[in-house]
Design an enzyme around this catalytic site. Sequence first.
Site, PDB file in Angstrom:
ATOM      1  N   LYS A   1     -12.361 -12.934  -1.194  1.00 11.97           N
ATOM      2  CA  LYS A   1     -12.162 -12.947   0.193  1.00 11.97           C
ATOM      3  C   LYS A   1     -13.586 -11.943   0.729  1.00 11.97           C
ATOM      4  O   LYS A   1     -13.877 -10.992   0.187  1.00 11.97           O
ATOM      5  CB  LYS A   1     -11.141 -12.355   0.620  1.00 11.97           C
TER       6      LYS A   1
ATOM      7  N   LYS B   1       0.905  -1.192   0.109  1.00 13.87           N
ATOM      8  CA  LYS B   1       0.063  -0.052   0.003  1.00 13.87           C
ATOM      9  C   LYS B   1       0.816   1.449   0.254  1.00 13.87           C
ATOM     10  O   LYS B   1       0.327   2.355   0.054  1.00 13.87           O
ATOM     11  CB  LYS B   1      -1.124   0.018   1.099  1.00 13.87           C
TER      12      LYS B   1
ATOM     13  N   LYS C   1     -16.302  -6.031   3.469  1.00 16.41           N
ATOM     14  CA  LYS C   1     -17.289  -4.911   3.280  1.00 16.41           C
ATOM     15  C   LYS C   1     -16.616  -4.165   2.100  1.00 16.41           C
ATOM     16  O   LYS C   1     -17.508  -3.478   1.488  1.00 16.41           O
ATOM     17  CB  LYS C   1     -17.010  -4.273   4.867  1.00 16.41           C
TER      18      LYS C   1
END
Length: 343
Positions: free
Chosen positions: A206, A130, A209
């Site tokens: 996976k 990231k 949310k």
Amino acid sequence: MNKKDAKAQGAATETAPKKQTILSGMQPTGSLHIGNLEGALRNWVRLQEEYWMYCCIVDLHALTAEFDDTRAFKEKIFQMAVDYLAAGLDPDKCAVFVQSEVKEHAELHLIFSMLISVPTLSRLPTYQEKKESLDSYGFLGYPVLQAADICLYNAHKVPVGKDQEKHIWLANDLAKRFNSTYRKVFVEPEALFTDIPLILGSDNRKMSKSYGNHIPLEATEKETEKILKKYYTDPDKVYQGDPGNPDICPVYLMHRVYTPSAAETVAPPCRTGELGCVDCKKTLTKNLNGALQPIRDRRVELLKRPDYIWEVLETGRDRAQQRAQNVMEKVRAAMKMNYRKKK
Ligand code: TRP
Ligand code: SF4
């Protein structure tokens, strides 16, 4: 639990070395989904019977990605606490609390940050993945803060998924480093990888949310049915009579969790083509809704008592703080940084 009990438990923790401590952490993502339930929560509910449990809602970690959007934190923390309790975490056995409310997390993070090099942190895969979008000083230190979360309670075990393996290793390493640099204060924590009955999302990735492929605990029976209708299945099984392969089907994965003896009643007729996906999903809808019903009922009851939820977080904080302050005193003494006249 009242304050006096909290104090007793804090003290008992120190005098009952046989009972080990577990620290678990979850970012405040708001209400939870069945992936969280089967992957983590059910396990925590079992563990609280055997261990001192500290269940930390890590809002400071969430800051690393959402530092400019903190308005929703409070509501997300509340919803998460509701789901924890609805799933069966017992506030008498498990201190549920918010990380930033126990300031010692920040203090130990700072001390630990001196014991680790920048290259070591920047090599971690979680950082590498990231670093383009999250390149802050704080994000680089994410695993150091996590190590502080764990060591602050002298946790022996940390229940996590495999993706967290390196972070727990780092916490273990920091505990060792501190102990050898000053003197032994910290338990060397270890990961408790759980045999997770994997639940996948509606798109076969996976469940998360952020992917929007999840089944929320708070979904109604009808909403659950709707989500399941759209669920990914074996793409080669187009018509009811076509043979299917349950081993690559996320619906079958859930059957293994929610349908007793799915291996006999679901897998074989799927393979022969006797069972169609529509019927297969109908059975799952019924079983899943049945399994979630008690949790959903408790959720509704808990939502009627918002003050109770905040009280649980307060007593959790008191208990956590007690333990954290105790450990931090030892840290400062080991570092000869307790600038008080001797008692
Ligand atoms: N990094 C963990 C995750 O992304 C969250 C976390 C923060 C955590 N502190 C922790 C997990 C301490 C276990 C123990 O899931
Ligand atoms: Fe999946 Fe069930 Fe369809 Fe088989 S019948 S592919 S297990 S949904």
